[in-house]
Scaffold this active site. Structure first.
Site, PDB file in Angstrom:
ATOM      1  N   LYS A 134      16.605  73.479  25.914  1.00  0.00           N
ATOM      2  CA  LYS A 134      17.856  73.810  25.235  1.00  0.00           C
ATOM      3  C   LYS A 134      18.103  75.323  25.240  1.00  0.00           C
ATOM      4  CE  LYS A 134      19.858  71.417  21.408  1.00  0.00           C
ATOM      5  NZ  LYS A 134      19.562  71.079  20.026  1.00  0.00           N
TER       6      LYS A 134
ATOM      7  N   GLU B 106      26.265  72.246   4.668  1.00  0.00           N
ATOM      8  CA  GLU B 106      27.338  72.323   5.651  1.00  0.00           C
ATOM      9  C   GLU B 106      28.088  70.997   5.660  1.00  0.00           C
ATOM     10  OE1 GLU B 106      28.470  74.960   7.461  1.00  0.00           O
ATOM     11  OE2 GLU B 106      29.967  73.396   7.645  1.00  0.00           O
TER      12      GLU B 106
ATOM     13  N   LEU C 190      30.591  70.227   7.966  1.00  0.00           N
ATOM     14  CA  LEU C 190      31.386  70.071   9.188  1.00  0.00           C
ATOM     15  C   LEU C 190      31.277  68.669   9.782  1.00  0.00           C
ATOM     16  CD1 LEU C 190      29.182  70.235  11.697  1.00  0.00           C
ATOM     17  CD2 LEU C 190      29.362  72.672  11.252  1.00  0.00           C
TER      18      LEU C 190
ATOM     19  N   LEU D 189      40.050  56.053   4.815  1.00  0.00           N
ATOM     20  CA  LEU D 189      40.349  54.670   4.440  1.00  0.00           C
ATOM     21  C   LEU D 189      40.744  53.883   5.683  1.00  0.00           C
ATOM     22  CD1 LEU D 189      42.375  54.688   1.073  1.00  0.00           C
ATOM     23  CD2 LEU D 189      40.035  53.930   1.455  1.00  0.00           C
TER      24      LEU D 189
ATOM     25  N   GLY E  43      29.183  55.406  11.589  1.00  0.00           N
ATOM     26  CA  GLY E  43      27.926  55.687  12.293  1.00  0.00           C
ATOM     27  C   GLY E  43      27.711  57.182  12.269  1.00  0.00           C
TER      28      GLY E  43
ATOM     29  N   CYS F  73      24.949  61.535  10.281  1.00  0.00           N
ATOM     30  CA  CYS F  73      24.905  61.915   8.860  1.00  0.00           C
ATOM     31  C   CYS F  73      24.994  60.741   7.890  1.00  0.00           C
ATOM     32  CB  CYS F  73      26.031  62.890   8.555  1.00  0.00           C
ATOM     33  SG  CYS F  73      25.682  64.514   9.208  1.00  0.00           S
TER      34      CYS F  73
ATOM     35  N   LYS G 145      32.413  58.046  17.062  1.00  0.00           N
ATOM     36  CA  LYS G 145      33.806  58.264  16.647  1.00  0.00           C
ATOM     37  C   LYS G 145      34.484  59.068  17.756  1.00  0.00           C
ATOM     38  CE  LYS G 145      33.445  62.663  14.345  1.00  0.00           C
ATOM     39  NZ  LYS G 145      33.761  63.473  13.213  1.00  0.00           N
TER      40      LYS G 145
HETATM   41  C1  UDX Z   1      30.331  63.403   8.349  1.00  0.00           C
HETATM   42  C2  UDX Z   1      31.076  64.090   7.182  1.00  0.00           C
HETATM   43  O1  UDX Z   1      32.481  63.825   7.299  1.00  0.00           O
HETATM   44  C3  UDX Z   1      30.807  65.587   7.215  1.00  0.00           C
HETATM   45  O2  UDX Z   1      31.423  66.216   6.089  1.00  0.00           O
HETATM   46  C4  UDX Z   1      29.308  65.819   7.176  1.00  0.00           C
HETATM   47  O3  UDX Z   1      29.012  67.199   7.260  1.00  0.00           O
HETATM   48  C5  UDX Z   1      28.614  65.081   8.314  1.00  0.00           C
HETATM   49  O4  UDX Z   1      28.960  63.696   8.267  1.00  0.00           O
HETATM   50  P1  UDX Z   1      30.720  63.116  10.988  1.00  0.00           P
HETATM   51  O5  UDX Z   1      29.459  62.315  10.978  1.00  0.00           O
HETATM   52  O6  UDX Z   1      30.906  64.148  12.032  1.00  0.00           O
HETATM   53  O7  UDX Z   1      30.893  63.881   9.565  1.00  0.00           O
HETATM   54  O8  UDX Z   1      31.932  62.100  11.125  1.00  0.00           O
HETATM   55  P2  UDX Z   1      33.129  61.534  10.224  1.00  0.00           P
HETATM   56  O9  UDX Z   1      34.402  62.029  10.756  1.00  0.00           O
HETATM   57  O10 UDX Z   1      32.886  61.735   8.794  1.00  0.00           O
HETATM   58  O11 UDX Z   1      33.015  59.967  10.572  1.00  0.00           O
HETATM   59  C6  UDX Z   1      31.817  59.245  10.296  1.00  0.00           C
HETATM   60  C7  UDX Z   1      31.946  57.804  10.702  1.00  0.00           C
HETATM   61  O12 UDX Z   1      32.847  57.108   9.862  1.00  0.00           O
HETATM   62  C8  UDX Z   1      32.447  57.572  12.136  1.00  0.00           C
HETATM   63  O13 UDX Z   1      31.686  56.528  12.720  1.00  0.00           O
HETATM   64  C9  UDX Z   1      33.890  57.162  11.956  1.00  0.00           C
HETATM   65  O14 UDX Z   1      34.342  56.329  13.000  1.00  0.00           O
HETATM   66  C10 UDX Z   1      33.807  56.401  10.643  1.00  0.00           C
HETATM   67  N1  UDX Z   1      35.073  56.396   9.880  1.00  0.00           N
HETATM   68  C11 UDX Z   1      35.594  57.572   9.413  1.00  0.00           C
HETATM   69  C12 UDX Z   1      35.701  55.196   9.602  1.00  0.00           C
HETATM   70  O15 UDX Z   1      35.234  54.115  10.017  1.00  0.00           O
HETATM   71  N2  UDX Z   1      36.841  55.205   8.853  1.00  0.00           N
HETATM   72  C13 UDX Z   1      37.382  56.352   8.351  1.00  0.00           C
HETATM   73  O16 UDX Z   1      38.424  56.275   7.676  1.00  0.00           O
HETATM   74  C14 UDX Z   1      36.747  57.578   8.647  1.00  0.00           C
END
Ligand code: UDX
Length: 474
Positions: free
Chosen positions: A35, A150, A152, A269, A276, A279, A339
């Site tokens: 990396k 964090e 993000l 929502l 997935g 996080c 996602k």
């Molecule tokens: C998440 C948190 O949002 C972020 O604040 C934290 O720092 C890390 O974890 P991330 O894992 O990048 O971020 O993705 P996020 O956009 O939150 O989506 C997480 C999952 O939920 C995805 O699989 C997404 O498809 C799903 N999702 C999200 C839904 O099924 N419905 C929604 O309305 C929103």
């Protein structure tokens, strides 16, 4: 400021590049030689909007990379720790990487340093880092430990970092809180946003990021509780979607109705095949573990996890309903990443569903705008998963199309062409990307989440397609 960031995963790499963007002199530390070499060559190891630009802008100037933690510690006044905290078998976070970095910092310390935990960690990690550093000979007056979680999201990580809803600084002394606050000053005093070459974000006009000062323990809980709450919102709407299916209601209408209440809000929502990523699944388990260990019953977290797992099974039952038997069926899968906007496959519901389909004897042609290289590694060369170069190519001659990731590109596909390319006119949509009336008009049998199925007996006509488009626009 001279800043070290330890760990060049999503959080560390984005934080390092963004601190350089804020004018600091940053050294990013990683012990993964492959990396490091990649970063030193100027390559960006992850698919993340604006990150390649930031790396190019600052590499070799305000941003350097090294494998030498001791060197990075000695030259920096603040050290952000952003190493992995993967789940152990029992759901607890594995903090061994955090511990070994704490040991390394303790051995190198030569002047007052602020050690900042940025990885998502359970409550008490801050005090453990302190204890480990003391045990490894760091003098108590030469360091403080701060928790600065964090928030993000992948795909929008750079903009999330630079335009945060809040910056949480969990510090038990004013001295260390002030050091961390200074690192974020161009965001909190708004000066960054006035720069002509600032990375664009969701905010226009004057903006000053909000910094919240808390105790270290509260900051640790804020991160876990935020992620758990968002995951709970997703599981809530998914459970509502199941009720909608049972009674014949439309979850998108229900979502609009409940999301318009400003106390609830529309975001997070969207019903689908469950959350997935790196996080939510991990943090839910870790938070549940923390609650249990501390004698708190938090059944809401168990239920959030259960509903999420059930969503994948429900999707499999829809595929069965649409296709009857699965053995020998050839399926087009649109979407592999957990996602949209990312090439990350970690805990991707799409990958879990593909594995279930393979077990049932299906063969799969998949397309994803970003995650195909990673998926090819995940499934290996001998699996029944093949990869197409476009959505349309994946659809050619397939018995059905399954939509598993919410990429906007899929929503813009030509429905007539989908129908023409598929062997059977069947679309099973795990992300509610399409409008049922348009699918019906296009002559497609359409199964989505929390909305009535569209099952047509007769093929579509051009007139019915036009009428449906007109109604949709109205
Ligand atoms: C998440 C948190 O949002 C972020 O604040 C934290 O720092 C890390 O974890 P991330 O894992 O990048 O971020 O993705 P996020 O956009 O939150 O989506 C997480 C999952 O939920 C995805 O699989 C997404 O498809 C799903 N999702 C999200 C839904 O099924 N419905 C929604 O309305 C929103």
């Amino acid at each position: 400021m001279r800043i070290a960031v330890v760990g060049s995963g999503y959080v560390g790499l984005v934080a390092g590049a963004c601190f350089a963007e804020l004018g600091h002199d940053v050294l990013l530390v990683d012990n993964d030689e492959r990396k490091l070499a990649e970063l030193q060559r100027g390559e960006c190891p992850i698919h993340e909007k604006f990150l390649p630009e930031l790396l190019e802008r600052h590499h070799g100037k305000r941003l350097g990379f090294t494998g030498d933690l001791a060197e990075a510690v000695r030259r920096s006044e603040v050290i952000f720790v952003a190493v992995g905290t993967p789940p152990k078998d029992d759901g607890d976070a594995d903090l061994s990487y955090v511990e070994s970095v704490a040991q390394g910092i303790a051995c190198a310390i030569d002047d007052y340093k602020v050690v900042v935990e940025k990885s998502t960690v359970p409550v008490y990690t801050n005090s453990w880092v302190r204890k480990i550093m003391l045990l490894n000979g760091a003098p108590a007056e030469l360091f403080d430990v701060v928790s600065n979680p964090e928030f993000l999201r992948e795909g929008t990580a750079v903009a999330d970092f630079l335009y945060p809803d809040r910056i949480v600084v969990g510090a038990d002394t004013d001295r260390c809180a002030e050091v961390v606050a200074r690192a974020y000053q161009p965001l909190t005093d708004g000066s960054y946003y006035k720069q002509p070459d600032a990375i664009p974000g969701p905010v226009t006009g004057a903006f000053e990021a909000n910094l919240i000062r808390t105790s270290a323990k509260s900051a640790e809980l804020i991160k876990h509780a935020s992620n758990a709450f968002l995951a709970m919102k997703i599981s809530f709407i998914n459970a509502v979607a199941s009720v909608c299916e049972a009674v014949g209601a439309d979850v998108e209408q229900v979502r609009e109705g409940i999301g318009s209440d400003s106390r609830i809000g529309r975001r997070f929502l969207s019903p689908g095949i469950g959350y997935g990523g790196s996080c939510f699944p991990k943090d839910l388990l870790a938070f549940r573990s923390v609650a249990r260990e501390n004698g708190c019953h938090f059944g809401l977290l168990d239920e959030t996890v259960r509903v999420n797992e059930e969503q994948r099974n429900r999707f499999m039952r829809k595929v069965h309903k649409a296709l009857w038997t699965l053995k020998g069926k050839k399926l087009a899968v649109l979407g592999l990443a957990f996602k949209n906007g990312t090439d990350d496959l970690r805990e991707s519901p799409a990958v879990a569903i593909i594995k279930s389909l393979l077990k049932e004897g299906c063969s799969i042609t998949a397309y994803d705008p970003a995650a195909m290289d990673r998926a090819a590694e995940e499934f290996g060369p001998n699996s029944a998963v093949k990869f197409a170069t476009s959505s349309y190519e994946a659809l050619e001659g397939a018995d059905a199309c399954l939509v598993l990731t919410e990429w906007e590109d899929f929503a813009a596909l030509d429905l007539g062409r989908i129908k023409q390319l598929l062997r059977y006119p069947i679309v099973v949509d795990g992300r509610n990307l399409f409008c049922p009336a348009l699918m019906e008009a296009a002559g497609l049998n359409y199964y989505s989440v929390g909305r009535p199925d569209v099952v047509r007996e007769r093929p579509a006509t051009i007139t019915s397609l036009k009428e449906a488009a007109k109604n949709e626009a109205a």
